[in-house]
Design a protein around this motif. Sequence first.
Motif, short mmCIF file in Angstrom:
data_model
loop_
_atom_site.label_atom_id
_atom_site.label_comp_id
_atom_site.label_asym_id
_atom_site.label_seq_id
_atom_site.Cartn_x
_atom_site.Cartn_y
_atom_site.Cartn_z
N VAL A 47 0.89 -1.11 -0.11
CA VAL A 47 0.09 -0.03 0.00
C VAL A 47 0.92 1.35 -0.09
O VAL A 47 1.87 1.30 0.94
CB VAL A 47 -0.75 -0.08 1.37
N THR A 49 1.34 5.12 0.82
CA THR A 49 0.52 6.13 1.79
C THR A 49 1.30 7.42 1.43
O THR A 49 2.26 7.48 1.37
CB THR A 49 0.72 5.67 3.14
N THR A 213 -9.25 6.12 0.45
CA THR A 213 -8.47 4.78 0.16
C THR A 213 -8.40 4.53 -1.30
O THR A 213 -10.07 4.84 -1.82
CB THR A 213 -9.17 3.57 0.90
N ARG A 237 -3.08 -0.45 -4.29
CA ARG A 237 -3.82 0.23 -3.26
C ARG A 237 -3.03 1.45 -2.75
O ARG A 237 -1.74 1.46 -2.67
CB ARG A 237 -4.41 -0.69 -1.90
N GLU A 239 -3.40 4.95 0.06
CA GLU A 239 -3.99 5.62 1.36
C GLU A 239 -3.43 6.86 1.18
O GLU A 239 -2.30 7.17 1.26
CB GLU A 239 -3.59 4.92 2.68
#
Length: 531
Positions: A47, A49, A213, A237, A239
Motif C-alpha cells: 500500500v 501512503t 482509500t 492500493r 492510502e
Amino acid sequence: MKKSKLIAFLLAGAMALSLAACGGGGYVDDAGPKTDGGTGGGSGKEVFTLADDEWYGTDLYQQDSWTSGQGLIADPLFTMDPKGGDLLDGICTDLTASEDGLTLTMTVPEGKFYATGEQVEPEDVVASIEWGKEVSVYADGYSNIESMEVDGRQVIMHLTEFRSDLLYYLGEVFMGVIDKDQLDSLSKDELMWQAVPYGMYSVESYEPGSGVTLVANEGYKTDNPLVENKGAPAIKRVEVKFNMEDFTALEELKAGNIDYINGITMDGKQQLEAEDGITVAEKTYPNIDYFEMNTDKGAFADIAVRQAVALSINREALCELTDGAVMPAYSMIYDSMQSFSQEAKDYFMANCANDPERAKQILADAGYADSNGDGYVDKDGKNVEFTFYSWSTGANVIITQGLQEQLKQVGIKMNIEALDWNYIYENINNDEYDAGIEWLEWAEPILILNACYYDLNAPGNTDDYYAAVAEAAGTVDAEERAAKIGEIQKDMFANWNIIPFYSEATYVAYNSYMKGIEIFNGSLYWNDLSF
C-alpha cells in the motif's frame, strides 16, 4: 500542492508554493541526482501512503483546486510538454488545429476503461466539457468552444475564436473525462463524490477531513509519452491522509509509515536532507513574485527613483539567503511558463537589473544627493524614502530585509510593513501604497498578463495593453505568439513600475525506496510508481 484558481489569485491570493523537476526514482538537478540510494525499506509493502492536502470531491469540473495526489484518480485530456508547453497525447491523441485555429480535432482511442468497466467514448469527452461549461469556475477558459461533434472516434471542436489559454486547459486535469452515463444520471451533489473520472485509481472509501482509500483501475491505459508504464499501476492500493501536521508527517515519513509528503516547509526540507533513505525533490509549478510601484504620488512619481530601485536589486544574492526557497526572476512570464520569451528576459537583465552604480548615477543626474550625510539621498530637503508592503511569512521576509539593505547601499530608504496578502492587494487596488509584493501561479502567460496589474492607475494598465494581450492570445502560431508576449513585457518594463522579482519553490519528500516518481515542470505523474 493545490493549483489555485485564477479567482483565488485575484480575490484570495492563496500563497501556494510548488516547484519544477524531472526524474525517475529521484529528483535530478544540475548538481546530479538528489537521492540517498534507498534502504530497501519498501520491500514487502503493498500500500502506497501519502500525506496530502484535503480533497473536496472527485468531480474535477466542480473543483476549484486539485492536489498532486488527486492526479492518481484523474488524467487530463492531453499532456503538457514540459519543454515549451505544447500538448502531447494523454487520454486523447492526435490533436490537430485548422490553419485559422478555429477547428480542433482529437482522437479518443479504444481500449481505455473507467474503473466502472465502461470504455471511454468520444461522447464522454463532449458531455464532460459541456458539463464543465455549466459548472466549472474555469469555464471561461474554454467558453470559445461554440460546438462539438463526434465523427467515429474523433471529437471535433468548433471555436468562435482561437485563444491560446484553451490549449492550456486541454492539458490540465480540470478538463478530464467523466462517463456520460454518470453525468446524465447523477445530480450535481451526487457527482461531487460519486463521479468516477478516467484515471489510474478510483476512490474506494472516503472519510471526510481524514482521507481516502484508492484502488487500482485495471482497465487504465495512457498515451502519455512522458511515462514508461502506459497501463494499470503496479501498486494496487493507496492510502491518502489529509492535512497531517508538519511534525507528525515528518516523523511518520522517517518511520516508513508515510511514503510520500506532498509539500514540506523549508525547515522540514533542511531536516529531511540530513536523513538517510529519504529523497527531497523540488516540485515548482510556474509562478512569479513581483512588485508594483505607485507612480501617482510619493517617491515613485519620479521615474528616476523607480529606475534606481529596479537596478539596485541583486536577485542572486537575495535568493542565496533563503537556502533554495526562491529563485531569481527576470521576466513576468517565468522561464518554465508557456510562451516564455528569452528575449524579454535578456532585455530586462541587460537594461533593468543588477547595476547599482548606474542606479547611483541616475539619482545624481536627477538631482538627488546625500546633503546631510545620513546615508540617504535627498532632494529639496526630502529623503528618497518609501514603504514596501511585504508578505508576513516565510522566505519572503528574508528577501524583503535583504532588499532593504541593497537599496540602502545606493542611498534609498525602504521601510517594511508586513501585511496579509489581502490587505496588500486591497491597498494597491485603492492606490494607497508606495510599493507592494504580488504573486501569481499559472503556466499560461495570457492568464498572468491579464491579472498582473492591481494598480488600476498604473501606466501600462490600459486598453491598448489588454488589446495587445488579446491579440497575442489569438495568435495561432506558437513562435509568433511567444514573440508578441515578449514585446508586451518589454513595453511593460519601459514604465519601470512593475518589477519581476523571484519565483517561489516548494519541495516534496519521499522514502527512497519509492521508485518512478516523475515530476515535470510542477506536474507529477504517478504511472511508473513502484516499491
